[in-house]
Every structure is written in structure tokens, then in C-alpha cells.
Design a protein around this motif. Structure first.
Motif, PDB file in Angstrom:
ATOM      1  N   ASP A 189       0.831  -1.202   0.000  1.00  0.00           N
ATOM      2  CA  ASP A 189       0.000   0.000   0.000  1.00  0.00           C
ATOM      3  C   ASP A 189       0.868   1.257   0.000  1.00  0.00           C
ATOM      4  O   ASP A 189       0.445   2.321   0.418  1.00  0.00           O
TER       5      ASP A 189
ATOM      6  N   ASP B 299       1.801   2.984  -2.449  1.00  0.00           N
ATOM      7  CA  ASP B 299       1.348   4.020  -3.384  1.00  0.00           C
ATOM      8  C   ASP B 299      -0.052   4.531  -3.061  1.00  0.00           C
ATOM      9  O   ASP B 299      -0.636   5.283  -3.853  1.00  0.00           O
ATOM     10  N   ALA B 300      -0.578   4.119  -1.923  1.00  0.00           N
ATOM     11  CA  ALA B 300      -1.955   4.504  -1.601  1.00  0.00           C
ATOM     12  C   ALA B 300      -2.101   6.022  -1.587  1.00  0.00           C
ATOM     13  O   ALA B 300      -1.289   6.725  -0.985  1.00  0.00           O
ATOM     14  N   LYS B 301      -3.166   6.515  -2.278  1.00  0.00           N
ATOM     15  CA  LYS B 301      -3.341   7.966  -2.340  1.00  0.00           C
ATOM     16  C   LYS B 301      -3.936   8.507  -1.044  1.00  0.00           C
ATOM     17  O   LYS B 301      -3.674   9.614  -0.635  1.00  0.00           O
ATOM     18  N   TYR B 302      -4.801   7.688  -0.423  1.00  0.00           N
ATOM     19  CA  TYR B 302      -5.449   8.176   0.810  1.00  0.00           C
ATOM     20  C   TYR B 302      -5.205   7.196   1.956  1.00  0.00           C
ATOM     21  O   TYR B 302      -6.124   6.492   2.384  1.00  0.00           O
TER      22      TYR B 302
ATOM     23  N   VAL C 154     -13.652   5.184  -3.875  1.00  0.00           N
ATOM     24  CA  VAL C 154     -12.186   5.255  -3.909  1.00  0.00           C
ATOM     25  C   VAL C 154     -11.632   3.878  -4.253  1.00  0.00           C
ATOM     26  O   VAL C 154     -12.097   2.859  -3.711  1.00  0.00           O
ATOM     27  N   ASN C 155     -10.654   3.852  -5.135  1.00  0.00           N
ATOM     28  CA  ASN C 155     -10.044   2.580  -5.530  1.00  0.00           C
ATOM     29  C   ASN C 155      -9.459   1.871  -4.303  1.00  0.00           C
ATOM     30  O   ASN C 155      -8.821   2.499  -3.463  1.00  0.00           O
TER      31      ASN C 155
ATOM     32  N   ARG D 227      -6.968   0.218  -3.996  1.00  0.00           N
ATOM     33  CA  ARG D 227      -5.502   0.365  -3.893  1.00  0.00           C
ATOM     34  C   ARG D 227      -5.100   1.677  -3.244  1.00  0.00           C
ATOM     35  O   ARG D 227      -3.942   1.869  -2.895  1.00  0.00           O
ATOM     36  N   ASP D 228      -6.058   2.594  -3.138  1.00  0.00           N
ATOM     37  CA  ASP D 228      -5.708   3.886  -2.557  1.00  0.00           C
ATOM     38  C   ASP D 228      -5.974   3.961  -1.065  1.00  0.00           C
ATOM     39  O   ASP D 228      -5.747   4.980  -0.424  1.00  0.00           O
TER      40      ASP D 228
END
Ligand code: TTP
Ligand code: MG
Length: 579
Positions: free
Chosen positions: A319, A321-324, A398-399, A401-402
Motif C-alpha cells: 500500500d 502508493d496509496a493515495k489516501y 475510492v479505488n 488500492r488507494d
């Protein structure tokens, strides 16, 4: 080596002190014969001087003290270094395995991971300890012994210069023949370990298929292979001992014979002769130690490699690269957009193809489909037990992955199809869902899962100890405990993968009823074989060969979906037949 450098660094001091102190031990040991020679030759034979003898004796005593304390210290620090080092490696391997995705674990296989974590780490500990003690000590002893012998009498010592290369050659030949056999032997050990692991883990299945004698035969075959290979390797190794003794005796005889002549011709004194004999023994035995170490290292090299394989495997699901990373699941809306997935990337056809659907937070989604249709595979993508190859999976828009893996999995409670309980009390097992839960909460959730009744029926109630994997409860009881455990997590999304298959229909209906009231705001995904389990779901997906072939409520599907109708009527007809 890079893999291990950082562990060694932590115990740098021990790693240095161990061999260093062993070196002092060698120092003491190596001057002793010479001092002894001096005492005999000068003190007793030449000077007849008591003072000199006492002085020499005191010096010898000091050397012995240095030798002993060096030896004790060297062993102590080497052991500390090896034990700490390997224990850190063990912890690292374990925590690495915890980061592994299902895919990583599938690739290594559980049995092999267990062997790496236990047997291989022990091998590494042994070789490190041995290495720290011997690797510096033996060569130092060899070189030191030769130098000392030469300093006493170069002519006599030169006998050794002939014997050492001869012996080294003999050891080299034996080792060359033995090493591949040891390699072979280690492979048989690995093979035996993984066979044993698989067998013992699955002993119930083996018994139920009455495969005992077959398994015993299989094991015996592997065991015999190991025996033969061990014997074939050991046969050579046992040769080294007699060869050594022979060489040592021959050298001693030659030294004594030549030395005797020198003594008789008054060119050397008896003390010096006995010192050189002692050096001969020291030198040859250190040669022996070096060869032992080489053998032990070949066995350890495989272990070292297998451990670094685990440590250096990058978890294929992270995780970072998770954006959130701080976002948590709040509503529980789920949306799949053109999702494709397969387990083995080499396969041509996907396990899931073009999956698109959505479900609002708080609603219930049912999934049906024949066995192997991809139901489990589909839901495993939601908490990212595997990652989709193509397409998007959104939770609350939200994806997945994020999200951070922690927050995502905290928000999603999943009762796996192949679920297990752990050894420990029922209460401890349920607390996996929430370690701070009060006893009332535990009871309440167990009631929703229709588990409280049978738990209190056990003599020890919630304190009843479960065997490994939950062997002492029935299949249906186990499923209900697993549901209770997931409920305690109070997730926004709850996935039940065929989790009531072993529960009778009446109890299952009660569970469904409890869900309706207690889990109003939780999105529920229920995979079921029985249509009755999902009949009142807000939406039902019909899966076939990895594709969605029907979507709607029970009534809608019944009206216009052939696949669904087929499943439904096959079950109702059967029920009619039964009743
Ligand atoms: P599943 O997704 O397990 O199918 P299912 O859950 O619909 O079946 P069941 O009702 O029996 O539980 O399997 C779909 C395909 O994926 C199947 O061909 C097996 C394969 N598969 C793997 O290769 N590895 C896995 O870990 C799983 C779960 C499935
Ligand atoms: Mg399944």
C-alpha cells in the motif's frame, strides 16, 4: 551476503570479539609447547636451575590462563553472536511472511515456509557459531604451529612441509567426492521435511481416505533415500578420521626418528623434540577442523540461500502508493468496473472476466453460481487478498488500492470459505475480531451468529479450549464462530463466503434475521449454494465461468434468467423430493 549484513552489524561487537578471543586462545596454546621445551632443555637438562624452572612454569601458567579465558570468552561471544543473529533472522523471516500476499504464499507453499523458518534458521545458527569459533582459530593454529616448529628446529620442522601438502591433498580429494553427496543428502532432507509437513498437516484426510499404508510407504521410500544418501556421504567422511590418524602417526614417527637422530647427535634436546611432536598434532588437527567446516558450510549454504529467498521476496501487494492512506471505509458502497483477474498470469483465460456491478452501502448482495464459477475469487478482490489485473474496484468511490491495507481490511470483515480457528479459548478466538470487546459485546455478536446457544452449552462456555484449527467443534459450529469473530470487527462490509453451508436452514434463517436488525448499516455480501440463503437480498449476481450472467432481485431473476431459474428449480425440486 547483503541480506545478512545488517543483522551482523547489530551484533558487530560479538562478531569481532568471538574470533578475536579465539585468537588469544590460539596464542596461548601455541607458545605452550615451546615454553615447555625451554623448561626441559634449559632448566632441567642444561642449567639445572630451579629459579629458571619456576619462572618458566609461572609464564606457562599465565599462558594457560590466557588460553582458557580466551577460549571461554571466544565461545561465549561466538554463541551470543550466532544466537542473536539467527533469532533476528527468524523474526525477520516471520514478519516478512506476514507481509506476503496470498500469491506469495501460494508460490512458496506453507510447508516450505515452515522449514525455512525453523530448520534452515537452525542450520544458519550452527554454521555461524562454528564459523566464528573455527574460521580464524584453525588457520591461525596451522600457521602459528608451523612458525613455532620452525623457530625450534627448521630441519626437523621441514618434515611437516612434506606432510601438510600430502594430507591437504588427501582431504581435498575426499571433500571433492563428499561435497556433491552432501548436497544430495541435504536435498533428500528437504524432500523428507516437506513430505512430513504435508502429511502431518493433512492427517485427517489421509485417515479418511485410508491412505495410511500408502503414505507410510511413500515416507519410507523418502526416508530410505535419505538413509542411503547419508550413508554414501558419511562413508567418505569417516575415511577422513583414519586418514588423519594415519598421517599424524606417520608424521610423528618420521619426526621422532629424525629428531631422535638429531638428539643422539647432540644437535637437539629432548624438550624441543617433544614440542615439535605437539605442534605436529596441533597443525594436523586444525587441518581436520578446516575440512569439517567446509562440509558444514555446504550444508548451510542451501539454508542461507533459502532464507534470503524469503527475505528478498517483495510482497506483490503493498500500500506504499496509496493515495489516501488515512481514509477509512465509511459507507460501504462497492463498485466493480470491468474487472479481470487470474491467479497465474501465464494462463490464457481469465478466472474473472469483465465484472461490472455496484451495491450501495448497507444493502445485501447475494452471489450464486456453480462451483468453480469464480465467486470466491471475486470477493477476495475486495479486501485485496489478491489484486485485480485490469479494471477498478471502488469502495465509497475510492479505488481499493488507494486505501492503506490496514484501513481497508479493518473496514471489510470476511469469513473465508476455508476458515480456521486457532488453538486457544473460544473467547480468545472471538477477540481476534476486536481485542477490546467487552464480554457483553462478545455474547451479543455470538448471539447474532447463533453461536451463543451452543457455546454456553459447553461445560467451560466461552473458556472452552479449541484444538488446533478448531478441531473439537462441529463444521456448523465452527462456521458460526467464524461469523461471530467477523461480526465483532464491526465492519462496514461483511463478506460471507459460503459461511453457512454447514448450518441447518432454520439456524441460517435466524442468522439472516439477526443480520437484518443488527447489521442495518453494513454492506453484506453473501455467497451461497442455497438460493434460500440469499432469496431476500437486495441484489443477486449469477456467476458462470467467471462472468456475470444475471443481476437483479430474486423475483426479477426468476422471471428472466435461465441460469438462475435452473439453480432455483433444481433446489426446490430436490427439496420437494426430500419432503
Ligand atoms: P473459485 O473462485 O474458488 O470458485 P467458486 O468460489 O465459485 O467455487 P466454489 O463454489 O467451489 O467455492 O475458483 C475459480 C477458479 O479459480 C477455479 O478454477 C479454481 C481457481 N482458483 C485458484 O487457482 N486458486 C485459488 O486460490 C482459488 C480460490 C481458485
Ligand atoms: Mg468458493
Amino acid at each position: 551476503m547483503k541480506t545478512y549484513g545488517r543483522f551482523i552489524k547489530r551484533y558487530k561487537l560479538f562478531f569481532i570479539l568471538g574470533p578475536l578471543l579465539m585468537l588469544t586462545e590460539v596464542g596461548g596454546e601455541i607458545v605452550l609447547p615451546k615454553l615447555m621445551a625451554g623448561m626441559v632443555d634449559e632448566g632441567i637438562l642444561t642449567l639445572h636451575n630451579m629459579d629458571f624452572i619456576v619462572r618458566q612454569a609461572i609464564t606457562m601458567l599465565c599462558c594457560i590462563l590466557i588460553q582458557v579465558s580466551g577460549g571461554i570468552g571466544g565461545h561465549y561471544f561466538s554463541v551470543r553472536a550466532a544466537v542473536n543473529f539467527s533469532s533476528d533472522i527468524r523474526e525477520e523471516v516471520f514478519s516478512k511472511i506476514q507481509t506476503f500476499s496470498f500469491k506469495n504464499i501460494d508460490e512458496f507453499s506453507t510447508g516450505s515456509l515452515v522449514t525455512r523458518l525453523t530448520n534452515d534458521v537452525t542450520q544458519v545458527m550452527n554454521i555461524t557459531r562454528m564459523g566464528l569459533i573455527m574460521a580464524v582459530r584453525s588457520p591461525a593454529m596451522l600457521v602459528g604451529g608451523v612458525i613455532m616448529a620452525f623457530s625450534i628446529n627448521a630441519r626437523l620442522a621441514s618434515v611437516m612441509l612434506i606432510m601438510i601438502p600430502l594430507l591437504a591433498l588427501a582431504i581435498f580429494i575426499i571433500m571433492r567426492m563428499a561435497l556433491p553427496r552432501f548436497d544430495y543428502m541435504q536435498k533428500s532432507i528437504d524432500n523428507l521435511n516437506s513430505k512430513t509437513q504435508e502429511n502431518i498437516t493433512n492427517v485427517r484426510v489421509i485417515k479418511s481416505f485410508v491412505r495410511r499404508s500408502f503414505e507410510v510407504e511413500k515416507f519410507n521410500a523418502a526416508s530410505s533415500r535419505l538413509r542411503d544418501r547419508t550413508l554414501s556421504a558419511m562413508k567418505l567422511v569417516v575415511c577422513t578420521m583414519p586418514v588423519m590418524t594415519l598421517a599424524m602417526n606417520i608424521t610423528t614417527i618420521v619426526v621422532l626418528w629424525r629428531g631422535g637422530n638429531l638428539v643422539a647427535g647432540n644437535e637437539m634436546l629432548v624438550g624441543s623434540l617433544s614440542a615439535i611432536v605437539q605442534y605436529t598434532t596441533q597443525i594436523l588437527s586444525s587441518l581436520m577442523m578446516v575440512s569439517m567446516m567446509i562440509i558444514a558450510s555446504t550444508r548451510a549454504i542451501a539454508s542461507i540461500r533459502r532464507i534470503s529467498e524469503v527475505i528478498n521476496t517483495e510482497p506483490d501487494l503493498t500500500d506504499t502508493d496509496a493515495k489516501y492512506p488515512d481514509k477509512t471505509v465509511t459507507r460501504g458502497d462497492i463498485e466493480f468496473k470491468n474487472v479481470y483477474f487470474k491467479y497465474y498470469k501465464k494462463l490464457k483465460t481469465s478466472i474473472l472476466e469483465d465484472i461490472t456491478f455496484s451495491i450501495e452501502g448497507g444493502k445485501t448482495l447475494g452471489i450464486v453460481g456453480s462451483t468453480g464459477a469464480g465467486k470466491t475469487s471475486l470477493v477476495q478482490l475486495i479486501p485485496r487478498l489478491y489484486d485485480a489485473d485490469k479494471g477498478e474496484i471502488l469502495i465509497d468511490g475510492v479505488n481499493v488500492r488507494d486505501y492503506s491495507l490496514y484501513n481497508l481490511r479493518e473496514g471489510v470483515g470476511m469469513v473465508l470459505q476455508k476458515n480456521v480457528l486457532f488453538s486457544g479459548s473460544i473467547e480468545k478466538n472471538l477477540r481476534w475480531g476486536n481485542k477490546n470487546a467487552s464480554m457483553d459485546m462478545i455474547r451479543e455478536n455470538a448471539e447474532y451468529a447463533q453461536a451463543d446457544g451452543f457455546i454456553t452449552g459447553f461445560g467451560d462456555g466461552y473458556n472452552m479450549e479449541l484444538g488446533q484449527g478448531g478441531v473439537n467443534v462441529s463444521g456448523g459450529q465452527k462456521q458460526r464462530l467464524c461469523i461471530a469473530r467477523a461480526l465483532l470487527k464491526n465492519p462496514k462490509i461483511l463478506i460471507l463466503d459460503d459461511s453457512t453451508s454447514a448450518v441447518d436452514t432454520a439456524t441460517e434463517a435466524n442468522i439472516r434475521k439477526a443480520f437484518k436488525t443488527a447489521l442495518k448499516d453494513t454492506t453484506k455480501i453473501i455467497i451461497a449454494q442455497r438460493i434460500s440463503s440469499i432469496i431476500d437480498a437486495d441484489k443477486i449476481l449469477v456467476l458462470k465461468d467467471g462472468r456475470i450472467v444475471g443481476e437483479g432481485t430474486h423475483n426479477e431473476l426468476l422471471k428472466d434468467n435461465d441460469e438462475y431459474r435452473e439453480i432455483y428449480y433444481s433446489q426446490t425440486d430436490r427439496e420437494k423430493e426430500v419432503s
